[in-house]
Enzyme design. Structure first.
Site: not given
Length: 292
Positions: A124, A60
């Protein structure tokens, strides 16, 4: 007549603050995606047909990537051989200047390889800093690269206890954003790794006197739901702050309702990094070097 298309897998990184995310946006928007710049650079390869990047992992606005990946097909004119992998890297990087985007490596792959669906796992990392009473106290070189949650201390053992509830296969409905995904996408995910460990900041040994402590939260799974990592990170921080107890994480999983996620708890985008995308070595010939 044209030469056959050649498919490449590329690994790339980017500083995500100035982009709308990694995915392509309409060209007339004021803020573009990383994919827009990749495809613009690729047209300088003078392909017979426009080049499209198929990105493996969506990020994002404000999220960074140490290493994301994508595949692309390059078709050259008749009689022209495929570009060497090194040319793909150097040419794209040349035309990406001065954007904070860099091609790390490229590999020729089979026509049935898909950067997204062939991926074995994604990892991540979420970066935190404690010891800041206000955003302005974050070192200037770390702004937009970490989150300074309220309070000068986190109960890390409690966070680690809570994190163990997330490991394994669960329905992660509570940990995905409301109305962000199509109803038929399964919320069942398998979290293979959750680590919480101390880290270091950029040249932080030069300002140890400030008492700042950096932390990394690392999550590994084959795939994640939309904003799942940020919601898990935020919930674990809430445990570290004492706003939630470790057992609340298990309860949130069992509720399986995104509306049950505590308000104002999701971690901001700035501290999140896509660390790596892993593939089977049989799919990616790296000449002895792991493409991760």
């Amino acid at each position: 007549m044209s030469s056959p298309k050649t498919r490449y897998l590329v690994f790339f990184q980017y500083f995500g603050t100035k982009y709308s995310g990694v995915m392509e946006t309409l060209a007339d928007q004021s803020v573009l995606g990383v994919q827009n710049y990749l495809e613009r650079a690729a047209q300088n390869l003078r392909p017979v047909t426009p080049i499209k990047f198929y990105v493996s992992s969506r990020t994002d606005t404000g999220v960074h990537a140490l290493c994301n990946s994508a595949h692309l097909d390059v078709q050259r004119g008749v009689g022209k051989p495929p570009f060497p992998e090194s040319v793909i890297v150097s040419a794209l990087n040349y035309h990406l200047k001065p954007e904070p985007i860099s091609i790390l490596s490229a590999y020729q792959v089979s026509d049935n390889f898909h950067a997204r669906f062939s991926a074995l796992s994604r990892t991540y990392v979420y970066r935190l800093v404690t010891g800041c009473s206000h955003y302005s106290q974050i070192p200037v070189f770390e702004r937009d690269l970490c989150w300074a949650p309220k309070g000068d201390h986190l109960n890390v053992p409690a966070m680690q206890e809570a994190a163990r509830s997330l490991l394994g296969t669960h329905d992660f409905s509570t940990f995905r954003s409301v109305s962000s995904e199509k109803p038929f996408k399964s919320p069942i995910k398998t979290l293979a790794q959750v680590d919480i460990r101390p880290s270091s900041g950029f040249m932080s040994h030069h300002y140890e006197y400030r008492g700042l402590q950096f932390w990394e939260l690392e999550f590994k799974s084959r795939s994640f739901l939309y904003r799942q990592v940020r919601r898990m990170a935020g919930a674990l921080v809430a445990v570290g702050q004492g706003r939630l107890a470790p057992y609340h994480i298990k309860e949130l999983l069992e509720i399986r309702d995104s509306l049950a996620y505590p308000q104002n708890t999701m971690a901001p985008a700035a501290g999140l990094f896509l660390k790596s995308v892993e593939y089977d070595d049989a799919d990616v010939d790296t000449e002895g070097n792991a493409a991760k």
